[in-house]
Every structure is written in C-alpha cells, then in structure tokens.
Enzyme design. Structure first.
Site, mmCIF file in Angstrom:
data_model
loop_
_atom_site.group_PDB
_atom_site.id
_atom_site.type_symbol
_atom_site.label_atom_id
_atom_site.label_comp_id
_atom_site.label_asym_id
_atom_site.label_seq_id
_atom_site.Cartn_x
_atom_site.Cartn_y
_atom_site.Cartn_z
ATOM 1 N N ALA A 1 -27.219 5.098 15.331
ATOM 2 C CA ALA A 1 -26.874 4.803 16.726
ATOM 3 C C ALA A 1 -27.643 5.714 17.680
ATOM 4 O O ALA A 1 -27.768 6.910 17.438
ATOM 5 C CB ALA A 1 -25.378 4.989 16.947
ATOM 6 N N ASP A 2 -28.144 5.106 18.751
ATOM 7 C CA ASP A 2 -28.718 5.897 19.835
ATOM 8 C C ASP A 2 -27.688 5.949 20.965
ATOM 9 O O ASP A 2 -26.555 5.481 20.808
ATOM 10 C CB ASP A 2 -30.067 5.324 20.290
ATOM 11 C CG ASP A 2 -29.963 3.881 20.796
ATOM 12 O OD1 ASP A 2 -28.846 3.417 21.092
ATOM 13 O OD2 ASP A 2 -31.018 3.228 20.901
ATOM 14 N N SER A 3 -28.060 6.502 22.103
ATOM 15 C CA SER A 3 -27.096 6.661 23.198
ATOM 16 C C SER A 3 -26.597 5.315 23.721
ATOM 17 O O SER A 3 -25.422 5.172 24.065
ATOM 18 C CB SER A 3 -27.697 7.486 24.337
ATOM 19 O OG SER A 3 -28.869 6.865 24.820
#
Length: 137
Positions: free
Chosen positions: A85-87
């Site tokens: 997951a990224d932001s």
C-alpha cells in the site's frame, strides 16, 4: 519576600512541552519566581487491544482494497506498506473502513494507522465513543 520551590509538577493527563528548555518568569516585586519544566518518563501506559471480530473485518477490507493475492496472510500485525500500500491506498482503506463501520476518522488519526491492528483499535475506540454519545431509546 515570597518564594516558591518544588521538585516536581505533574498533571493528570500527559502534557506536551513545546520547548523543554527552562522557562522563567519574574514577579512584580523584588523576588523572582522560577519554573523549570522537565520531561517525565511514563510510569503507566494503557494498552488497548482491538476486538477479534473488528480485526477480522479490517483484514477483509484491506485484502479487498489492495487486491491481495489469494493465500497471502493478512493479520493484525500486517503493515499496510508490507502489503504494497502507498499513501493513496491507505486513504482508500480508511474510506472503506469509515463506510463499513459508519464512523468518521480525523486526518490526524488516519496518519497514525500503519497496521491492521492500529486501524482496528481506532475503529473500536471511535465506535465506543459514538455509542456513548448517541442517546439510547
């Protein structure tokens, strides 16, 4: 002449000092008063474990939002970043959690969520606060 002396100052709640250097002030008369603030180590901390059903539901939502491959284990200790997951993904996860649990997560709280357990603990706390605030029939 009056003087004030003390060895410690404590508060019922943790206090955040912006500047931990000494702070002083002068009295209007001849004497001087001096106040020094020093950080105090935590003596007591409360751990709040999330309910298992909340953790399980958060795991399902995370798997769905991140399209986690079948067979990949997602548990309370799973970090969103370890799952890819990224932001932006994290924002989408929080939005999915808000929708599922009928809660509203403050941005400052959302930024502290790094694991499934973090999210579940926050959800349990917000759900408990909401049920305490809502009038009972």
């Amino acid at each position: 002449m009056a003087s004030i002396a003390g060895s410690a100052l404590s508060f019922a709640r943790p206090v955040k000092a912006v500047n931990t250097s000494s702070h002083s002030f002068s009295a209007a008369r001849k004497g001087n008063a001096f106040l020094r603030m020093q950080p105090v180590p935590k003596r007591f901390a409360v751990c709040y474990a999330a309910r298992k059903d909340t953790v399980d539901k958060v795991c399902e939502i995370v798997k769905k939002q991140l399209a986690v491959p079948e067979g990949t284990e997602v548990c309370g200790a799973s970090k969103f970043s370890d799952l890819g997951a990224d932001s932006l993904d994290t924002v989408e996860i929080v939005m999915g959690l808000e929708e599922e649990f009928k809660i509203s997560v403050e941005e400052s709280s959302a930024q502290t969520i790094a694991t499934v357990e973090d999210a579940a603990e926050l959800i349990d706390r917000l759900v408990a606060e909401n049920s305490a605030e809502s009038p009972k029939a």
